[in-house]
Design a protein around this motif. Structure first.
Motif, PDB file in Angstrom:
ATOM      1  N   UNK A   1       0.843  -1.205   0.000  1.00  0.00           N
ATOM      2  CA  UNK A   1       0.000   0.000   0.000  1.00  0.00           C
ATOM      3  C   UNK A   1       0.875   1.252   0.000  1.00  0.00           C
ATOM      4  N   UNK A   2       1.845   1.305   0.913  1.00  0.00           N
ATOM      5  CA  UNK A   2       2.734   2.473   0.980  1.00  0.00           C
ATOM      6  C   UNK A   2       3.502   2.645  -0.329  1.00  0.00           C
ATOM      7  N   UNK A   3       3.953   1.544  -0.900  1.00  0.00           N
ATOM      8  CA  UNK A   3       4.769   1.586  -2.113  1.00  0.00           C
ATOM      9  C   UNK A   3       3.968   2.087  -3.312  1.00  0.00           C
ATOM     10  N   UNK A   4       2.738   1.591  -3.465  1.00  0.00           N
ATOM     11  CA  UNK A   4       1.943   1.893  -4.650  1.00  0.00           C
ATOM     12  C   UNK A   4       1.179   3.209  -4.548  1.00  0.00           C
ATOM     13  N   UNK A   5       1.053   3.756  -3.327  1.00  0.00           N
ATOM     14  CA  UNK A   5       0.136   4.871  -3.139  1.00  0.00           C
ATOM     15  C   UNK A   5       0.808   6.157  -2.692  1.00  0.00           C
ATOM     16  N   UNK A   6       1.758   6.079  -1.766  1.00  0.00           N
ATOM     17  CA  UNK A   6       2.231   7.292  -1.105  1.00  0.00           C
ATOM     18  C   UNK A   6       3.255   8.082  -1.910  1.00  0.00           C
TER      19      UNK A   6
END
Length: 754
Positions: A231-236
């Motif tokens: 999630x952090x990798x793909x979104x932030x």
């Protein structure tokens, strides 16, 4: 009485009543199991079981009430108002359930109550003690929610809610937190088995029954950590998947303690060892969940973590919960320590037992170090300047620990319980060793020149190869039975290689793209093609064409948009995945090409294809501006400009009109030679500057992006998948073994009765 009536009038009573009923039934469950322990009466046990069933039903009903209020967008309820809004899609509206403190405790309690129904069926003859401790762990959450009731209502009903935090408006928000809280809830189960065993002085059998639960909690928590990283990798948009944030560490620390626990329980089942240590590991796993909850939800880290909650008045309750169970565990451990039967460690050095001990100690050290680093703000709070440790601290201490783990994992597949000779191990490791050396040489030829990194790659590859060889051997002999643990170790080797490659050898370049103009970044060409406006729930995107000579070009769509509620600028990267690397394109800034200039007297600037010089204000554009201002009449001021376009210079004077009585401002556009118009959009009287806006003037859009190449990052995700798969196979096998032993025990009991 009036105070009670006033309190009740500010609650949504159906939800609050369901929560209060849960508290009553939890107390009844505790009373029933205490009576069963004291008297041994089956009637008391039946009463406790039924009470727990009603408790679980009340919690499910409470959660259903909250879900219904969110889906109906009932903004009378404060929690619904704080975390939802009319513009949220249905799935985000539902995920608002666990967006706040109260909702996250409720979803934790929801899963804990449901898991308790299964624990009750698998607890065995020590059910009253186990379920008594387990219900006590849930009661702590119940009373936090009774204290901070999620069904408090507002005095007036707003027409709309505050809305969900923009960072949480992501599909992963729908599934990641619930899975995380299953892992948190499951951590209390081995703890309950262990404490009940100490309490009742029944030291045999608990490890076998607790092992599948420990393994299941380990798998669920590992899955949640994987989801959070992805999630952090793909979104932030910051380019990583793990930032060593305290909230991230709050889930990783129990995962590490859980890893030591499952290895310890395996040792106890196989060799009768680790009995004392396993009680400690079960204790530490659950206490680390409570401690992480205290750190991230009491407000003590609010200044150090973007994910941490502020204190909502529950820090005292969290302290009581953490302190109470810590004292309970320590009291039972100290009281029973000398009674716990254990086997002396007589394993030779080159044996599976010794190396499992060394691996467990290594992981335990990692957990303690990360706990200390995460606690730095709390530990330094006594000083005048509280501080935290950065990612560099964790990376520095983690590298030697990871190297040691890889070394131990590479040898374990060839070790037996009775011990081995070094020559025997070396002979078996010839082919995996050659493979590891070949991969290390390839890495050195590629770009890895750091000695520690090369050692890391050598041992991680060796761990992968030896455990894969053992997995294949186990599969050939008996199928997948018994291969799960080795397969999980294969995943560890894979993920170690992915971490060192993607984190240590990524390449990042910041570049500004002018619309329609290609820019080279290495062997790739980037062309910003167009801006795509918002459509429905799809946010604003920028279309960028990426091409490489001899290959088919492709498009990426990084997002940079304004959250309409909070006025925050949000960035979402676009990731193009290939077999050997990810191309990570993260937006930094976007210039929409709307020309604007602010010029002091005598200054020049450029708008599109024009050079503009501001020569001063004209206070006589339509009468004397100063006289009109003194009389309170409309004032007109002209901005004298020299505009050069296509080699020709013309003098222009756009107007700024102000009516002091109404405060209304008019800025009539002035048509430009060659097309377009110019407007005086503002005047700064303090420094004598003018602000100009142009329309219809050619000014290309610009997009600034951070282009990162992350080699072999897919190994990180694949490694985690393999660990979860291997752990799942191992859990299924252990459950089968428990059932077989129970059937054998039942058959023996039946023969004795006959």
């Amino acid at each position: 009485m009036s105070h009670v009536s006033s309190y009740l009038s500010h609650l949504f009573l159906p939800g609050a009543l369901a929560l209060w009923c849960a508290a009553i039934f939890a107390l009844a469950t505790m009373w029933g199991y205490a009576e069963a322990l004291a008297t041994g009466q089956d009637g008391a046990k039946v009463f406790a079981r039924r009470s727990y069933g009603f408790f679980a039903f009340s919690i499910v009903l409470t959660a259903a009430m909250m879900s219904l209020l969110l889906m109906m967008r009932d903004f009378r309820v404060e929690y619904v108002y704080q975390y939802s809004g009319m513009d949220l899609p249905t799935y985000y509206q539902f995920s608002a359930f666990w967006a706040g403190q109260k909702g996250s405790f409720l979803i934790w309690l929801f899963w804990g109550a449901l898991l308790g129904l299964l624990v009750r069926r698998t607890a065995g003859p020590n059910e009253p003690a186990i379920m008594g401790v387990y219900t006590l762990t849930l009661m702590g959450l119940v009373f936090i929610l009774v204290r901070e009731n999620p069904f408090v209502m507002l005095g007036k009903t707003p027409v709309d809610g505050v809305g969900l935090n923009p960072l949480l408006q992501d599909n992963w928000m729908v599934i990641h937190p619930p899975i995380m809280f299953i892992g948190y809830a499951a951590s209390a189960i081995p703890f309950s088995f262990a404490m009940a065993s100490l309490w009742r002085r029944k030291y045999d059998g608990w490890a076998e029954r607790a092992f599948p639960w420990a393994l299941g909690g380990f798998l669920v928590l590992g899955t949640a950590i994987t989801m959070g990283g992805y999630w952090a990798y793909k979104t932030l948009g910051w380019g990583g998947y793990w930032g060593w944030d305290p909230v991230e560490n709050a889930s990783f620390i129990p995962f590490l303690f859980g890893t030591t626990m499952i290895h310890g329980l395996h040792m106890e089942r196989a060799r009768g060892r680790y009995r004392r240590a396993n009680y400690v590991f079960a204790f530490l796993t659950y206490i680390s969940v409570l401690y992480g909850t205290f750190l991230t939800r009491s407000g003590v880290l609010a200044d150090f973590s973007v994910h941490s909650f502020v204190d909502l008045g529950i820090s005292g309750w969290l302290t009581l919960l953490l302190g109470g169970f810590t004292l309970l565990g320590l009291f039972l451990l100290i009281l029973r320590w000398k009674e716990i039967p254990t086997e002396p460690n007589e394993d030779p050095f080159l044996s599976r037992g010794t190396f499992m001990v060394l691996a467990t100690i290594t992981i335990l050290v990692a957990a303690v170090v990360i706990t200390a680093g995460t606690s730095a703000p709390l530990l330094t709070k006594v000083m005048s300047n509280p501080s935290q440790v950065g990612p560099s601290f964790y990376n520095r201490v983690s590298l030697p620990i990871a190297i040691l783990i890889a070394l131990l994992l590479s040898l374990v597949p060839y070790l037996s319980w009775r011990g081995n000779k070094f020559s025997e191990i070396a002979r078996k490791m010839i082919y995996p060793g050659l493979f590891a050396v070949a991969v290390t040489i390839a890495a050195a030829v590629w770009k890895v020149h750091d000695v520690f990194h090369l050692v890391f790659i050598l041992l991680a590859t060796l761990a992968l190869a030896t455990n894969l060889q053992k997995t294949v051997g186990k599969y050939r002999v008996s199928g997948l039975r018994g291969a799960g643990g080795y397969l999980a170790h294969v995943g560890v080797g894979v993920i170690l290689l992915g971490i060192i490659a993607s984190s240590g050898y990524d390449e990042s370049t910041k570049v500004t793209l002018t619309q329609g103009v290609p820019r080279k970044v290495g062997d790739l060409s980037f062309t910003f093609q167009r801006f795509i406006p918002r459509h429905g729930f799809e946010k604003e995107r920028m279309e960028v064409l990426v091409s490489r000579p001899g290959q088919k070009p492709f498009l990426v769509y990084p997002k940079l948009f304004m959250n309409l509620r909070t006025k925050q600028t949000m960035a979402n990267p676009d990731v193009r995945t290939t077999l050997f690397q990810d191309l990570y394109v993260s937006p930094i800034d976007f210039d929409p090409g709307q020309p604007r200039l602010q010029l002091a007297k005598g200054a020049s600037g450029r708008i599109g294809d024009m050079d503009v010089k501001f020569t001063g204000f004209d206070l006589q554009a339509q009468g004397n501006a100063m006289v009109a201002m003194a009389a309170g009449k409309p004032v007109t001021i002209g901005a004298k400009l020299a505009v050069t376009r296509g080699g020709k210079t013309v003098d222009l004077e756009p107007l700024y009109q102000l009516d002091p009585a109404s405060g209304q401002v008019k800025t009539p556009p002035l048509l430009l030679p060659g097309g377009g118009a110019l407007v005086v959009s503002g005047i700064n009287a303090s420094n004598g500057a003018v602000q100009l806006d142009a329309t219809g003037v050619a000014s290309p859009m610009k997009l600034s992006v951070d282009v990162t190449r992350k080699p072999l990052i897919q190994l990180v995700w694949f490694g985690l998948y393999i660990i979860i798969l291997g752990g799942g196979l191992s859990m299924v096998q252990r459950l089968r073994e428990v059932r077989v032993r129970e059937r054998v025990a039942e058959a023996k009991a039946g023969r004795k009765a006959a």
